[in-house]
Design a protein around this motif. Structure first.
Motif, PDB file in Angstrom:
ATOM      1  N   PHE A  10      10.594   2.963   9.519  1.00  0.00           N
ATOM      2  CA  PHE A  10       9.873   1.953  10.292  1.00  0.00           C
ATOM      3  C   PHE A  10       9.854   2.331  11.770  1.00  0.00           C
ATOM      4  N   SER A  11       8.675   2.657  12.260  1.00  0.00           N
ATOM      5  CA  SER A  11       8.529   3.106  13.644  1.00  0.00           C
ATOM      6  C   SER A  11       7.632   2.140  14.396  1.00  0.00           C
ATOM      7  N   PHE A  12       7.911   1.997  15.668  1.00  0.00           N
ATOM      8  CA  PHE A  12       7.252   0.932  16.423  1.00  0.00           C
ATOM      9  C   PHE A  12       6.922   1.383  17.840  1.00  0.00           C
ATOM     10  N   ILE A  13       5.686   1.209  18.237  1.00  0.00           N
ATOM     11  CA  ILE A  13       5.295   1.452  19.628  1.00  0.00           C
ATOM     12  C   ILE A  13       4.624   0.196  20.177  1.00  0.00           C
ATOM     13  N   ARG A  18      14.280  -3.219   5.928  1.00  0.00           N
ATOM     14  CA  ARG A  18      14.177  -2.369   4.730  1.00  0.00           C
ATOM     15  C   ARG A  18      13.929  -0.914   5.105  1.00  0.00           C
ATOM     16  N   ASN A  19      13.433  -0.719   6.317  1.00  0.00           N
ATOM     17  CA  ASN A  19      13.027   0.615   6.774  1.00  0.00           C
ATOM     18  C   ASN A  19      11.909   1.181   5.899  1.00  0.00           C
ATOM     19  N   VAL A  20      10.893   0.345   5.698  1.00  0.00           N
ATOM     20  CA  VAL A  20       9.686   0.824   5.009  1.00  0.00           C
ATOM     21  C   VAL A  20       8.998   1.823   5.937  1.00  0.00           C
ATOM     22  N   LEU A  67       0.835  -1.205   0.000  1.00  0.00           N
ATOM     23  CA  LEU A  67       0.000   0.000   0.000  1.00  0.00           C
ATOM     24  C   LEU A  67       0.869   1.254   0.000  1.00  0.00           C
ATOM     25  N   LYS A  68       1.880   1.251   0.871  1.00  0.00           N
ATOM     26  CA  LYS A  68       2.741   2.426   1.005  1.00  0.00           C
ATOM     27  C   LYS A  68       3.577   2.658  -0.259  1.00  0.00           C
ATOM     28  N   LEU A  69       4.128   1.587  -0.814  1.00  0.00           N
ATOM     29  CA  LEU A  69       4.996   1.755  -1.981  1.00  0.00           C
ATOM     30  C   LEU A  69       4.202   2.176  -3.221  1.00  0.00           C
ATOM     31  N   ALA A  70       2.959   1.686  -3.319  1.00  0.00           N
ATOM     32  CA  ALA A  70       2.150   2.050  -4.480  1.00  0.00           C
ATOM     33  C   ALA A  70       1.599   3.460  -4.349  1.00  0.00           C
ATOM     34  N   ASN A  71       1.375   3.900  -3.119  1.00  0.00           N
ATOM     35  CA  ASN A  71       0.713   5.192  -2.903  1.00  0.00           C
ATOM     36  C   ASN A  71       1.390   5.918  -1.742  1.00  0.00           C
ATOM     37  N   ARG A  79      16.192   7.514  15.839  1.00  0.00           N
ATOM     38  CA  ARG A  79      17.395   7.702  15.020  1.00  0.00           C
ATOM     39  C   ARG A  79      17.003   7.942  13.568  1.00  0.00           C
ATOM     40  N   GLU A  80      17.942   8.374  12.788  1.00  0.00           N
ATOM     41  CA  GLU A  80      17.683   8.682  11.379  1.00  0.00           C
ATOM     42  C   GLU A  80      18.345   7.628  10.497  1.00  0.00           C
ATOM     43  N   ARG A  81      17.603   7.194   9.499  1.00  0.00           N
ATOM     44  CA  ARG A  81      18.133   6.255   8.520  1.00  0.00           C
ATOM     45  C   ARG A  81      17.252   6.404   7.288  1.00  0.00           C
ATOM     46  N   SER A  82      17.838   6.459   6.109  1.00  0.00           N
ATOM     47  CA  SER A  82      17.022   6.625   4.900  1.00  0.00           C
ATOM     48  C   SER A  82      15.999   5.503   4.801  1.00  0.00           C
ATOM     49  N   ASP A  83      14.802   5.859   4.409  1.00  0.00           N
ATOM     50  CA  ASP A  83      13.774   4.824   4.316  1.00  0.00           C
ATOM     51  C   ASP A  83      13.872   4.106   2.968  1.00  0.00           C
ATOM     52  N   TYR A  84      13.129   3.017   2.862  1.00  0.00           N
ATOM     53  CA  TYR A  84      13.223   2.128   1.701  1.00  0.00           C
ATOM     54  C   TYR A  84      13.021   2.880   0.391  1.00  0.00           C
ATOM     55  N   ARG A  85      12.008   3.735   0.372  1.00  0.00           N
ATOM     56  CA  ARG A  85      11.664   4.391  -0.884  1.00  0.00           C
ATOM     57  C   ARG A  85      12.751   5.390  -1.305  1.00  0.00           C
TER      58      ARG A  85
END
Lengths: 385, 291
Positions: free
Chosen positions: B201-204, B120-122, B88-92, B261-267
């Motif tokens: 990719f964030s997680f709670i 992947r850090n989506v 969903l995220k990659l398409a839109n 922290r910062e890391r480039s995301d997949y896209r």
């Protein structure tokens, strides 16, 4: 509407079936694929991974087939045309999400380049033994559409057909190839984009406050919302009402599941594709599909040379099965010969449709090689006597 | 009288809920609804355009969140919310894609998908309600069930190790990791807001009572008792090393923000790589959407 020129590699090419399938997907408008490598299907997505960034789209290699078969559905709801590609062991893992696509009416395409099974079986060798799995492999009652190309040209053409059916009927559609069709290289003619008909997504024209996500039209198929446009649509694999809300009652279940079947069953004449040749006056009709039809062709010619009147019936859609056509043929012929690369799958459908009006002779083996024309010829000669 | 009429105002979270589906199915004392309240407040406070928020759930009690929030919402298959959300995220990409699901769904049957999406850090916002048990199916042991508790499938007590979720998710590559309990409603809402501001990719993790199946079977009281327990044993330790925050049956519950922290995301990574390799042949698109 016509194909988006960006995805159409117009011209005459020398391609194998896997690559032709990829070009068909691109021509049909597929701009997303999620895959997981498996022989003998991987070439489809390898080509897609190379081609799609130059067309405007995304390929992602997922962690397994479970993920591949649902990531594409996320992409479809995000607005993309999407597909995935696999072979037997991966196809087994994808069964869960075939059910999801059926239940949520997600238009998408699965390509299965069949190899010998069960289990790991024959990774590099052909079979046509997933033909019942594609029809029945996920749990619950449902109908599918499955096409069976017998050449690289048809891998191109029928992949487009598959995408068009998926959009028209909002269901998963399957391209049932096999290792030989996937790996054989032949001439593939890709027409100019204005000669390629592409079925657009059935986006609703209603505003959000008037739209019910799963209220079907006259053809029993509902229109789709655009995600992110305020439709607040709810999509669930649970039994749901026309709003898309879970409603787990026998009445809603029956209404929904019947409609999911009927939208295909009641359009069977529009969906069914087959090739019939010299059926009139035939003593024997040979029924086959996919790569097997190429071998059967030789046997049919040999039998005709021996003076037997042989007709050819090739399934292009295995599902829905051309039941009416087989019944009509069975009423007129001495016998039917069914040829397939398995130990008896589509032959059961032929027998059911023939309903005892003509004997049905099966010619098959468990996969690993195509048939010998002589074996098919022998069956034709025996039943023609 | 007129003053009373004026007081009957609409609860501000109602516009984020499908009120025609209320009452919900969650048990009295369950923390899932509480977390949804915090989620709605986070959206209000962050002034996020909810048309661009999509919720994806798996299966289980928390899987039902998708059915109650008034956004585009997808109730998918067991364990597979994350790969659906990835597509969903990659398409839109304009969508803020939130995965809202339970501990069993995300870490047992869906565990492989979770670690790969983190790797992947989506750009997904994952809210995991951890009730320490499979609740929808009747209280079976899950991958987060602590030692020495009774479940329906460990009637003589659990004995094998459980996952420390923040530790696992940090190791897999998440850019934002926090944990709260159903008691920490304001902190949770703030954390959700922070998560919306992150890319990647964030997680709670949200610890939630399951009074019906976990607390009752282990004689740990009801929902209110569990809230008191959370209040008593929770310690806020922002920046705590995730290896030190494992949960036990009755020990300290370390809460707070552990990773940011910062890391480039997949896209972004995909885009940069394709641009670098393909140059002018690369066709950039805002989305993969069809006509």
């Amino acid at each position: 509407m016509h194909a988006d020129p960006a995805g159409v590699m117009t011209g005459t090419h020398f391609l194998d079936g896997d690559h032709a399938c990829c070009e068909g997907a691109l021509a049909a408008g597929a701009r997303f694929s999620s895959g997981y490598p498996i022989t003998p299907s991987t070439e489809v997505v390898e080509r897609f991974a190379a081609r799609v960034p130059t067309v405007g789209g995304t390929f992602i290699q997922m962690e397994d087939e479970l993920a591949a078969s649902i990531a594409l559905q996320g992409a479809v709801w995000g607005g993309a045309k999407a597909f995935t590609v696999t072979s037997g062991p991966g196809f087994s893992l994808m069964m869960e999400h075939i059910g999801l696509a059926v239940m949520t009416e997600t238009p998408c395409v699965f390509v299965d380049v069949q190899r010998g099974g069960p289990s790991t079986g024959l990774p590099t060798l052909p079979a046509q033994a997933d033909m019942m799995q594609v029809r029945w492999g996920s749990h619950g009652d449902y109908e599918v559409i499955a096409v069976c190309p017998n050449s690289p040209q048809e891998c191109f053409d029928l992949t487009i057909t598959a995408f068009n059916y998926a959009e028209q009927y909002r269901c998963p559609v399957f391209v049932m190839m096999d290792e030989v069709v996937g790996h054989m290289t032949e001439k593939v003619v890709i027409p100019p984009p204005e000669q390629i008909e592409v079925t657009p997504r059935r986006y609703t024209t209603l505003p959000p406050d008037e739209f019910l996500a799963f209220k079907p039209g006259d053809d029993l198929v509902p229109d789709m919302p655009r995600t992110g446009e305020g439709y607040n649509v709810h999509v669930t694999g649970l039994t749901h009402d026309e709003r898309g809300y879970p409603d787990m009652t026998p009445a809603t279940q029956d209404k929904l599941v019947r409609r999911l079947q009927d939208k295909i069953k009641k359009n069977v004449d529009k969906i069914t594709l087959y090739e019939a040749e010299q059926i009139e006056g035939a003593e024997v009709v040979v029924v086959s599909y996919g790569i097997t039809s190429r071998v059967a062709q030789r046997a049919i010619e040999l039998a005709r040379n021996k003076g037997v009147k042989v007709g050819k019936f090739r399934l292009i859609t295995a599902w829905p099965f051309p039941e009416k056509q087989i019944a009509e043929i069975a009423a007129k012929v001495k016998a039917l010969v069914v040829v397939e690369l398995n130990l008896g799958q589509m032959v059961r459908e032929v027998e059911r449709a023939a309903a005892g009006k003509a004997p049905v002779r099966f010619v098959g083996h468990a996969g690993g090689s195509v048939h010998r024309p002589e074996d098919i010829l022998q069956a034709i000669m025996e039943v023609a006597r | 009288m007129s003053e009373l009429t004026e007081l009957t105002v609409q609860n501000p979270v109602e516009e984020f809920l499908r009120m025609d589906r209320i009452p919900h199915i969650w048990c009295p004392g369950c923390g899932i609804g509480t977390s949804v309240n915090s989620f709605a407040h986070a959206l209000i406070d962050a002034k996020i355009d909810t048309r661009n928020v999509a919720i994806v759930s798996g299966i289980g009690c928390t899987g039902r969140v998708a059915g109650y929030v008034k956004q585009d919402s997808f109730h998918t298959t067991h364990g597979r919310a994350i790969p659906f959300a990835t597509g969903l995220k990659l398409a839109n990409p304009k969508l803020n894609v939130v995965v809202y699901s339970g501990d069993g769904d995300l870490f047992a049957i869906g565990g492989n998908h979770l670690i790969h999406a983190a790797r992947r850090n989506v750009d997904l916002k994952v809210i995991c309600i951890n009730n320490l048990i499979y609740a929808m199916t009747g209280g079976q042991t899950g991958p987060t069930t602590p030692n020495d508790v009774i479940t329906s499938t460990n009637p003589y007590g659990t004995f094998d190790a459980s996952f420390n979720l923040p530790y696992l998710v940090e190791a897999a590559g998440a850019v934002y990791v926090a944990r709260w309990t159903a008691f920490h409603v304001r902190q949770l809402a703030r954390s959700i807001q922070e998560m919306f501001a992150k890319k990647g990719f964030s997680f709670i993790e949200v610890l939630s009572p399951c009074p019906t199946l976990y607390q009752r079977r282990n004689k740990m009281g009801d929902g209110l008792d569990t809230m008191k327990f959370y209040k008593e044993v929770s310690k806020i330790r922002n920046g705590a090393a995730t290896k030190d925050v494992a949960l036990t049956k009755s020990g300290e519950i370390t809460v707070g923000k552990f990773v940011d922290r910062e890391r480039s995301d997949y896209r972004d990574l995909l885009h940069d790589r394709l641009l670098d390799s393909l140059g002018d042949d690369y066709v950039e698109t805002e989305a993969c959407t069809c006509q």
